[in-house]
Scaffold this motif. Structure first.
Motif, PDB file in Angstrom:
ATOM      1  N   LEU A   1      23.903  15.746  -1.549  1.00 57.08           N
ATOM      2  CA  LEU A   1      22.954  14.641  -1.677  1.00 57.08           C
ATOM      3  C   LEU A   1      22.924  14.035  -3.068  1.00 57.08           C
ATOM      4  CD1 LEU A   1      19.893  15.830   0.408  1.00 57.08           C
ATOM      5  CD2 LEU A   1      21.573  14.101   1.007  1.00 57.08           C
ATOM      6  N   HIS A   2      23.182  14.852  -4.072  1.00 54.95           N
ATOM      7  CA  HIS A   2      23.150  14.359  -5.446  1.00 54.95           C
ATOM      8  C   HIS A   2      24.564  14.066  -5.906  1.00 54.95           C
ATOM      9  CE1 HIS A   2      19.312  16.920  -5.518  1.00 54.95           C
ATOM     10  NE2 HIS A   2      19.014  15.683  -5.181  1.00 54.95           N
ATOM     11  N   ASP A   3      24.691  13.051  -6.736  1.00 54.04           N
ATOM     12  CA  ASP A   3      26.007  12.616  -7.189  1.00 54.04           C
ATOM     13  C   ASP A   3      26.653  13.632  -8.119  1.00 54.04           C
ATOM     14  OD1 ASP A   3      25.644  10.269  -5.774  1.00 54.04           O
ATOM     15  OD2 ASP A   3      24.975   9.127  -7.521  1.00 54.04           O
ATOM     16  N   SER A   4      27.970  13.733  -8.000  1.00 60.36           N
ATOM     17  CA  SER A   4      28.798  14.528  -8.909  1.00 60.36           C
ATOM     18  C   SER A   4      29.889  13.610  -9.432  1.00 60.36           C
ATOM     19  CB  SER A   4      29.452  15.702  -8.174  1.00 60.36           C
ATOM     20  OG  SER A   4      28.490  16.618  -7.745  1.00 60.36           O
ATOM     21  N   PHE A   5      30.279  13.829 -10.670  1.00 63.68           N
ATOM     22  CA  PHE A   5      31.303  12.999 -11.298  1.00 63.68           C
ATOM     23  C   PHE A   5      32.370  13.898 -11.903  1.00 63.68           C
ATOM     24  CE2 PHE A   5      27.265  10.809 -11.339  1.00 63.68           C
ATOM     25  CZ  PHE A   5      27.592   9.589 -10.777  1.00 63.68           C
ATOM     26  N   VAL A   6      33.630  13.626 -11.575  1.00 62.43           N
ATOM     27  CA  VAL A   6      34.730  14.446 -12.082  1.00 62.43           C
ATOM     28  C   VAL A   6      35.548  13.661 -13.100  1.00 62.43           C
ATOM     29  CG1 VAL A   6      34.849  15.842  -9.989  1.00 62.43           C
ATOM     30  CG2 VAL A   6      36.272  13.809 -10.188  1.00 62.43           C
ATOM     31  N   ASN A   7      36.258  14.408 -13.944  1.00 63.64           N
ATOM     32  CA  ASN A   7      37.154  13.825 -14.939  1.00 63.64           C
ATOM     33  C   ASN A   7      36.417  12.914 -15.930  1.00 63.64           C
ATOM     34  OD1 ASN A   7      39.708  13.821 -16.061  1.00 63.64           O
ATOM     35  ND2 ASN A   7      40.334  11.993 -14.954  1.00 63.64           N
ATOM     36  N   VAL A   8      35.224  13.332 -16.315  1.00 62.30           N
ATOM     37  CA  VAL A   8      34.428  12.589 -17.291  1.00 62.30           C
ATOM     38  C   VAL A   8      34.874  13.068 -18.675  1.00 62.30           C
ATOM     39  CG1 VAL A   8      32.100  12.091 -18.133  1.00 62.30           C
ATOM     40  CG2 VAL A   8      32.501  12.442 -15.674  1.00 62.30           C
TER      41      VAL A   8
ATOM     42  N   VAL B   1      30.354  16.524 -14.095  1.00 62.52           N
ATOM     43  CA  VAL B   1      28.918  16.417 -14.336  1.00 62.52           C
ATOM     44  C   VAL B   1      28.258  16.408 -12.964  1.00 62.52           C
ATOM     45  CG1 VAL B   1      27.054  15.068 -15.378  1.00 62.52           C
ATOM     46  CG2 VAL B   1      29.316  15.078 -16.443  1.00 62.52           C
ATOM     47  N   ARG B   2      27.410  17.423 -12.731  1.00 62.42           N
ATOM     48  CA  ARG B   2      26.781  17.558 -11.415  1.00 62.42           C
ATOM     49  C   ARG B   2      25.408  18.175 -11.529  1.00 62.42           C
ATOM     50  NH1 ARG B   2      28.943  22.100  -7.654  1.00 62.42           N
ATOM     51  NH2 ARG B   2      27.481  20.854  -6.512  1.00 62.42           N
ATOM     52  N   SER B   3      24.665  18.139 -10.452  1.00 62.69           N
ATOM     53  CA  SER B   3      23.299  18.637 -10.438  1.00 62.69           C
ATOM     54  C   SER B   3      23.238  20.139 -10.190  1.00 62.69           C
ATOM     55  CB  SER B   3      22.514  17.915  -9.334  1.00 62.69           C
ATOM     56  OG  SER B   3      21.250  18.492  -9.166  1.00 62.69           O
ATOM     57  N   SER B   4      22.247  20.769 -10.786  1.00 59.84           N
ATOM     58  CA  SER B   4      21.863  22.156 -10.498  1.00 59.84           C
ATOM     59  C   SER B   4      20.344  22.244 -10.618  1.00 59.84           C
ATOM     60  CB  SER B   4      22.536  23.130 -11.466  1.00 59.84           C
ATOM     61  OG  SER B   4      22.113  24.456 -11.189  1.00 59.84           O
ATOM     62  N   ALA B   5      19.675  21.356  -9.943  1.00 58.78           N
ATOM     63  CA  ALA B   5      18.220  21.266 -10.088  1.00 58.78           C
ATOM     64  C   ALA B   5      17.512  22.450  -9.435  1.00 58.78           C
ATOM     65  CB  ALA B   5      17.726  19.960  -9.456  1.00 58.78           C
TER      66      ALA B   5
ATOM     67  N   LEU C   1      28.158  24.068 -19.507  1.00 57.70           N
ATOM     68  CA  LEU C   1      26.936  23.867 -20.268  1.00 57.70           C
ATOM     69  C   LEU C   1      25.918  23.300 -19.301  1.00 57.70           C
ATOM     70  CD1 LEU C   1      25.797  23.779 -23.241  1.00 57.70           C
ATOM     71  CD2 LEU C   1      26.505  21.386 -23.247  1.00 57.70           C
ATOM     72  N   CYS C   2      24.783  23.932 -19.198  1.00 60.58           N
ATOM     73  CA  CYS C   2      23.742  23.443 -18.301  1.00 60.58           C
ATOM     74  C   CYS C   2      22.689  22.706 -19.120  1.00 60.58           C
ATOM     75  CB  CYS C   2      23.108  24.613 -17.555  1.00 60.58           C
ATOM     76  SG  CYS C   2      21.893  24.053 -16.354  1.00 60.58           S
ATOM     77  N   VAL C   3      22.533  21.429 -18.831  1.00 62.38           N
ATOM     78  CA  VAL C   3      21.468  20.641 -19.451  1.00 62.38           C
ATOM     79  C   VAL C   3      20.196  20.991 -18.680  1.00 62.38           C
ATOM     80  CG1 VAL C   3      20.616  18.329 -19.958  1.00 62.38           C
ATOM     81  CG2 VAL C   3      23.069  18.828 -20.140  1.00 62.38           C
ATOM     82  N   SER C   4      19.242  21.565 -19.354  1.00 59.29           N
ATOM     83  CA  SER C   4      18.059  22.125 -18.697  1.00 59.29           C
ATOM     84  C   SER C   4      17.065  21.050 -18.256  1.00 59.29           C
ATOM     85  CB  SER C   4      17.368  23.106 -19.640  1.00 59.29           C
ATOM     86  OG  SER C   4      16.696  22.413 -20.672  1.00 59.29           O
ATOM     87  N   THR C   5      16.127  21.504 -17.444  1.00 59.36           N
ATOM     88  CA  THR C   5      15.055  20.604 -17.009  1.00 59.36           C
ATOM     89  C   THR C   5      14.197  20.166 -18.192  1.00 59.36           C
ATOM     90  OG1 THR C   5      13.591  22.465 -16.504  1.00 59.36           O
ATOM     91  CG2 THR C   5      14.941  21.608 -14.690  1.00 59.36           C
TER      92      THR C   5
END
Length: 167
Positions: free
Chosen positions: A132-139, A115-119, A39-43
């Protein structure tokens, strides 16, 4: 336009609101290559968060303290710390949460996610923000996913990301 779009519903026209990584994953899905549900949380959600919480105004004020190109590394680091604190202390509005929660619940329930960036603009012919942007696994859990979305958004303003943009 949607605040969050499942991978299989993202179209090439959505590139400006979902970013390159999400768009690439949707191409894989379209080719029949197995990709975990996403699921991509949009801009649009990010901009709405900045607007509804007035964080956007505070960010602009923070970034106008001194011309960005004139900031030394220490000033960028200090600015990044203040901005991260803003994100950590500014929860999503109840209206924004009310719209995102059903989408996240429907897609993930209690399954572990990344949860990670796709800006947009993150990876282009001229720039690559890889790592450069944080990623979080196993959330796990909707509340935790929402918290980690804010942390990813905060990492767009980290000292390393600001320094990279400056250089």
């Amino acid at each position: 336009m949607s605040l969050a779009i499942p991978f299989e519903q993202i179209r090439p026209d959505d590139a400006r609101i979902v970013g390159g990584k999400a768009l690439a994953l949707t191409r894989l899905v379209a080719e029949g290559i197995p990709v975990p549900a996403g699921l991509c949380v949009s801009t649009l959600a990010y901009r709405r968060y900045l607007s509804e919480t007035r964080l956007g105004l505070r960010l602009r004020r923070e970034l106008r303290r001194k011309p960005f190109e004139d900031m030394r590394w220490e000033e960028l680091w200090d600015t990044a710390l203040r901005i991260r604190a803003m994100f950590l202390n500014t929860p999503l509005s109840s209206d924004l949460q009310a719209e995102l929660v059903p989408m996240i619940d429907r897609q993930f329930a209690e399954r572990p996610v990344v949860v990670r960036s796709s800006a947009p603009g993150e990876d282009t012919a001229r720039t690559s923000f890889a790592g450069l942007h944080d990623s979080f696994v196993n959330v796990r859990g909707t509340a935790s996913i929402l918290d980690h979305i804010r942390l990813v958004w905060a990492s767009l303003w980290s000292d390393r990301a600001l320094l990279y943009r400056q250089e």
